[in-house]
Design a protein around this motif. Structure first.
Motif, PDB file in Angstrom:
ATOM      1  N   GLU A  18      24.887  60.873   9.869  1.00  0.00           N
ATOM      2  CA  GLU A  18      23.780  60.900   8.897  1.00  0.00           C
ATOM      3  C   GLU A  18      23.856  62.159   8.032  1.00  0.00           C
ATOM      4  OE1 GLU A  18      20.302  60.733  11.317  1.00  0.00           O
ATOM      5  OE2 GLU A  18      20.550  58.627  11.873  1.00  0.00           O
ATOM      6  N   LEU A  19      24.126  63.311   8.671  1.00  0.00           N
ATOM      7  CA  LEU A  19      24.225  64.570   7.916  1.00  0.00           C
ATOM      8  C   LEU A  19      25.373  64.526   6.910  1.00  0.00           C
ATOM      9  CD1 LEU A  19      23.642  67.189  10.783  1.00  0.00           C
ATOM     10  CD2 LEU A  19      22.084  66.664   8.913  1.00  0.00           C
ATOM     11  N   GLN A  20      26.502  63.950   7.331  1.00  0.00           N
ATOM     12  CA  GLN A  20      27.642  63.827   6.419  1.00  0.00           C
ATOM     13  C   GLN A  20      27.289  62.925   5.240  1.00  0.00           C
ATOM     14  OE1 GLN A  20      30.540  65.321   6.421  1.00  0.00           O
ATOM     15  NE2 GLN A  20      32.112  64.019   5.495  1.00  0.00           N
ATOM     16  N   THR A  21      26.567  61.836   5.497  1.00  0.00           N
ATOM     17  CA  THR A  21      26.160  60.914   4.424  1.00  0.00           C
ATOM     18  C   THR A  21      25.284  61.629   3.400  1.00  0.00           C
ATOM     19  OG1 THR A  21      26.244  59.070   5.990  1.00  0.00           O
ATOM     20  CG2 THR A  21      25.033  58.696   3.947  1.00  0.00           C
ATOM     21  N   ARG A  29      25.870  63.082  -6.579  1.00  0.00           N
ATOM     22  CA  ARG A  29      24.880  63.370  -7.635  1.00  0.00           C
ATOM     23  C   ARG A  29      25.315  64.529  -8.511  1.00  0.00           C
ATOM     24  NH1 ARG A  29      21.110  63.315  -3.605  1.00  0.00           N
ATOM     25  NH2 ARG A  29      20.781  65.561  -3.849  1.00  0.00           N
ATOM     26  N   THR A  30      25.855  65.570  -7.891  1.00  0.00           N
ATOM     27  CA  THR A  30      26.170  66.796  -8.632  1.00  0.00           C
ATOM     28  C   THR A  30      27.573  66.803  -9.220  1.00  0.00           C
ATOM     29  OG1 THR A  30      26.944  67.873  -6.602  1.00  0.00           O
ATOM     30  CG2 THR A  30      24.606  68.147  -7.164  1.00  0.00           C
ATOM     31  N   GLY A  31      28.437  65.888  -8.722  1.00  0.00           N
ATOM     32  CA  GLY A  31      29.817  65.873  -9.177  1.00  0.00           C
ATOM     33  C   GLY A  31      30.650  66.992  -8.580  1.00  0.00           C
ATOM     34  N   GLN A  32      30.078  67.691  -7.594  1.00  0.00           N
ATOM     35  CA  GLN A  32      30.777  68.793  -6.921  1.00  0.00           C
ATOM     36  C   GLN A  32      31.461  68.278  -5.646  1.00  0.00           C
ATOM     37  OE1 GLN A  32      30.839  72.026  -8.144  1.00  0.00           O
ATOM     38  NE2 GLN A  32      29.777  71.157  -9.922  1.00  0.00           N
ATOM     39  N   PRO A  33      32.430  69.028  -5.102  1.00  0.00           N
ATOM     40  CA  PRO A  33      33.031  68.634  -3.817  1.00  0.00           C
ATOM     41  C   PRO A  33      31.973  68.685  -2.706  1.00  0.00           C
ATOM     42  CG  PRO A  33      34.314  70.370  -4.885  1.00  0.00           C
ATOM     43  CD  PRO A  33      33.040  70.240  -5.656  1.00  0.00           C
ATOM     44  N   ILE A  34      32.235  67.978  -1.611  1.00  0.00           N
ATOM     45  CA  ILE A  34      31.295  67.968  -0.481  1.00  0.00           C
ATOM     46  C   ILE A  34      31.224  69.365   0.122  1.00  0.00           C
ATOM     47  CG2 ILE A  34      30.829  67.032   1.824  1.00  0.00           C
ATOM     48  CD1 ILE A  34      32.331  64.494   0.949  1.00  0.00           C
TER      49      ILE A  34
END
Length: 469
Positions: A18-21, A29-34
């Motif tokens: 869930e946290l990874q999701t 949303r931000t277009g940034q890497p995870i």
């Protein structure tokens, strides 16, 4: 306990997914890497959402036992999972067969756990199934008693809260729920506030590694990402350096134990020279609290009236050197079926400069449940069945108890009277019992009624004789 442990691991694995999701959605949303991913691209097969779809129980069992479980044991870093990983190093996966694992995974997956309360309720249900006291004198505090103590203390977002004998973290969970209910806006108003709530507000110590794992997971399931749950023998010399750090202590420390002087922290022995754990824990609470810090703790009745030198010394310290705020005397059935010991809630503030003026006493006679081993729910709307709402209301307006008679359920006792009674804090020392006057009929009238009854019996005997002739 082992069943709860194994369920804990599976709930933890599910929570990581869930946290990874959440991280993935934010990145999308931000277009940034995870940001700080829990699972790398090569570890996608270890995620709950992936392996739950495996149709073959044997493959599922092999994957969880050989890959997923070692993965969660090796987790680290500064993210939300680190506290739990620290307690996982000696964890063992003991679910015995593939069919059972597949069944449990399916059942857990079917429970909607988006809501923090659902996860918490599930966990509380499991913890409620622990029906015996622990090996070291610890036993689970009933949830409604924990809630009572938390509501009396009314934690604030600025508090640093500690339970030095935390077990399954019931007090910390309840304090977190109280803050979420009454101060949710302040907790999450900015990133710093959220970080403080998740990382710095809650502190728990225990030396039982199983309890640490279960307690950490309990906090996680109630929405606190990374509390400071530490493996620590709170009374030992090795942890004597911790003092003055907390503004609120909520605890039900182990009773009826004793320690060797050699193994106990020397600074606690300076406060009160004793081997009894319940007295040592009270000395510890005074050490751990900041000046102005508050405490609500469960103690056995013996602490209130014990006649040993150590008992008297500790009570005198609470009354004379600090501010003893109140005592709630509880009926002996509150901790059944774990124990039948009589207990009380001790409420005090660390001042180092006195401040006790009057001590507030409450004589709890009912807690909403039957006081036998079954602990069945009673009609809580009736005061005679449940004193808890009255305790909270009177506690927050205890100044109004100044004129209450000692015959009532709550009253104030001046400090001078307590000092004059050798610092005896037993409610029975101060409450007044009203004996109802019983009115008896005059003896002549009772004798006349007896004669009348005798005559009636004789008439009945005569009638029986006639019937037999």
């Amino acid at each position: 306990m082992e069943v709860i442990e194994q369920m804990t691991y599976l709930l933890f694995i599910k929570r990581l997914d869930e946290l990874q999701t959440v991280k993935e959605r934010k990145a999308s949303r931000t277009g940034q890497p995870i940001e700080k991913p829990i699972f790398s691209a090569y570890q996608a097969h270890l995620r709950w959402s992936t392996f739950k779809t495996l149709g073959d129980p044997s493959s599922l069992f092999t994957l969880v036992a050989d890959k997923v479980f070692p993965f969660i044991k090796s987790l680290g870093g500064e993210d939300g999972q680190s506290t739990y990983a620290a307690h996982m190093k000696d964890a063992r996966f003991t679910i015995p067969n593939p069919a059972l694992l597949a069944k449990v995974v399916d059942m857990l997956d079917a429970i909607p756990m988006e809501d923090r309360d659902t996860k918490g309720d599930l966990y509380e249900y499991m913890l409620g199934k622990i029906a015996s006291a622990g090996q070291n004198g610890q036993f689970r505090t009933p949830r409604h008693i924990i809630k009572l103590m938390v509501e009396m203390m009314a934690p604030k977002p600025a508090d640093t809260i500690c339970d030095p004998a935390c077990g399954t973290a019931g007090f910390l969970v309840s304090a977190a729920e109280y803050l979420n209910t009454h101060h949710s806006h302040e907790l999450y108003q900015d990133e710093a506030s959220a970080k403080r709530f998740n990382h710095d507000t809650f502190h728990g110590f225990d030396f039982d590694s199983t309890m640490l794992r279960v307690g950490s997971m309990n906090m996680l399931l109630h929405g606190v990402e990374n509390p400071a749950i530490e493996n620590r023998d709170s009374l030992s010399e090795g942890h004597a350096g911790v003092e003055g750090q907390f503004s609120l202590i909520l605890a039900n420390p182990p009773f009826a134990g004793s320690l060797d002087y050699e193994s106990c922290a020397k600074d606690l022995q300076q406060i009160v020279k004793t081997k009894k754990t319940e007295l040592l824990f009270l000395a510890l609470f005074l050490r751990l609290l900041k000046t102005g810090g508050r405490a609500a703790v469960v103690v056995p009745d013996g602490v209130l009236f014990g006649s040993s030198k150590a008992h008297k010394a500790l009570r005198k310290i609470l009354v004379e050197d600090h501010k003893l705020d109140g005592i709630v005397s509880m009926p002996s059935g509150v901790f059944r079926p774990y124990a039948g010991v009589s207990t009380a809630i001790l409420l005090f503030t660390k001042t180092n400069s006195g401040g006790t003026d009057h001590v507030w006493f409450y004589n709890m006679q009912a807690d909403g449940l039957s006081l036998d081993d079954k602990r069945n729910e009673l009609d809580a709307s009736k005061h005679e069945n449940n004193n808890l709402p009255d305790i909270i209301a009177r506690w927050h307006n205890r100044a109004g108890d100044t004129h209450r008679e000692r015959t009532e359920q709550s009253f104030l006792v001046p400090k001078a009277e307590i000092a004059g009674n050798d610092y005896d804090l037993s409610i029975n020392r101060y409450k007044q019992v009203v004996y109802e006057q019983v009115h008896h009929e005059p003896p002549q009238k009772i004798l006349a009624e007896l004669k009348e009854l005798e005559a009636e019996i004789m008439r009945g005997m005569d009638e029986l004789e006639e019937m037999l002739e």
